[in-house]
Design an enzyme around this catalytic site. Sequence first.
Site, PDB file in Angstrom:
ATOM      1  N   ARG A  54       0.821  -1.218   0.000  1.00  0.00           N
ATOM      2  CA  ARG A  54       0.000   0.000   0.000  1.00  0.00           C
ATOM      3  C   ARG A  54       0.852   1.263   0.000  1.00  0.00           C
ATOM      4  O   ARG A  54       0.447   2.288  -0.557  1.00  0.00           O
ATOM      5  CB  ARG A  54      -0.946  -0.013   1.202  1.00  0.00           C
ATOM      6  CG  ARG A  54      -2.089  -0.999   1.043  1.00  0.00           C
ATOM      7  CD  ARG A  54      -3.021  -0.989   2.227  1.00  0.00           C
ATOM      8  NE  ARG A  54      -4.197  -1.816   1.957  1.00  0.00           N
ATOM      9  CZ  ARG A  54      -5.158  -2.051   2.841  1.00  0.00           C
ATOM     10  NH1 ARG A  54      -5.071  -1.548   4.070  1.00  0.00           N
ATOM     11  NH2 ARG A  54      -6.188  -2.808   2.522  1.00  0.00           N
ATOM     12  N   GLY A 100      -9.615  -7.737  -1.322  1.00  0.00           N
ATOM     13  CA  GLY A 100      -9.813  -8.831  -0.387  1.00  0.00           C
ATOM     14  C   GLY A 100      -8.911 -10.029  -0.620  1.00  0.00           C
ATOM     15  O   GLY A 100      -7.745  -9.908  -0.992  1.00  0.00           O
ATOM     16  N   GLY A 160     -13.091  -3.712   1.239  1.00  0.00           N
ATOM     17  CA  GLY A 160     -14.477  -3.282   1.413  1.00  0.00           C
ATOM     18  C   GLY A 160     -14.888  -2.216   0.429  1.00  0.00           C
ATOM     19  O   GLY A 160     -16.015  -2.220  -0.079  1.00  0.00           O
ATOM     20  N   LYS A 200     -19.710 -16.601   1.655  1.00  0.00           N
ATOM     21  CA  LYS A 200     -21.154 -16.462   1.828  1.00  0.00           C
ATOM     22  C   LYS A 200     -21.816 -15.627   0.737  1.00  0.00           C
ATOM     23  O   LYS A 200     -21.282 -14.607   0.311  1.00  0.00           O
ATOM     24  CB  LYS A 200     -21.445 -15.826   3.189  1.00  0.00           C
ATOM     25  CG  LYS A 200     -21.028 -16.685   4.375  1.00  0.00           C
ATOM     26  CD  LYS A 200     -21.393 -16.008   5.689  1.00  0.00           C
ATOM     27  CE  LYS A 200     -21.052 -16.879   6.889  1.00  0.00           C
ATOM     28  NZ  LYS A 200     -21.411 -16.238   8.164  1.00  0.00           N
TER      29      LYS A 200
END
Length: 386
Positions: free
Chosen positions: A31, A341, A364, A192
């Site tokens: 980053r 992610g 996110g 999920k």
Amino acid sequence: MRDVDWGGKTALVRVDFNVPMRDGQVADDTRIRAALPTLRYLREHGAKVVLLSHLGRPDGKVSDTYSLRPVAARVTEVMGAPCAFATDCIGPAAEDAVSASGAGDVVLLENVRFHPEEEANDSGFAGQLASLGDTFVNDAFGTAHRAHASTAGLAEFLPAVAGLLMEKEIVFIGSALESPQRPFVAIVGGAKVSSKLAVLENLIERVDRLLIGGGMANTFLKAEGREVGKSLLEPDLVETARELLARGDKIVLPTDVLVTTDLRGSAGPRRSEVDQVGTDDMIVDIGPQTTRVFEDEIRAAGTVLWNGPMGVFEDPRFAAGTLAVAQAMAASSATTIVGGGESVQAVEQAGLADKLTHVSTGGGASLELIEGKILPGVAALKSDCS
């Protein structure tokens, strides 16, 4: 950011230096390196550069564990020029550090989350931060989905513009969604359906093919009436999955999978057709037949967007499907975008990140952008910067 005359100005830059730490040192500087083009541009154009960031979740309290001091040292190393450090992000410590610097200098202020007002998007706190600069540059795409003082509140006090990394994220992901080279293939995995239902809803209207793997595929297989054994399953979303499947033939599900009866055991998985999964089986990866189908879809695509692993990829025994997707994307001539992610973790572990068109720095944030949401940190970039 390119629209501003930076000569003699102080750029107050929100970066995402929430980097992994180990034993008080930066463990992964990805980053930091992603922010270098913005820092280089500002320094070359005569700006004094003041950096704001958070690190971890200190819950509004000062903590040595979450100090950005080691990050300033790493910025100095990767930038090849000194990065000064201030022991606070407001008040005399910050003001003195900024005053002591000049054009082309870089100062990193201490963790903004040491102040509870940051996450509360407190106007007074945002005003104190704003007093340290002339123009606000938001280059922290990874926190753009948070309406905090240093990501959104600052834009109420200063002209606000996007940094080069923020621009790159928005352009690549936004263009993939709005005007992709076709065929447009999206690959969605992860545990999920519930965590990515909005992603699926948005993508199915835009893509030519939607490849589904990972734990979420089990809910879709169940919706087709198949046995998934003891695999991860969301029974309350089976009907939702059925409705998505009924929207046409865009969704491509696994036709074979890898299963095990003991996740913690040392034995490797075995292949199973999706209609032969046993009641004691747990699905842990897509199978080789499915992998070939996914590879073919990627090979034929004009744009590929990937978010989420194909199985329990943290365990090397169950990582083949995820790795194959990463390799197929790296070999593709398409525009290839990895949307944050665990997918980013997978391509970096495989050493393939530099072979892809764009690897998002925001987990996110990229997910919410793919969902079609307005990100507060992006919406705030609307002020006149002349």
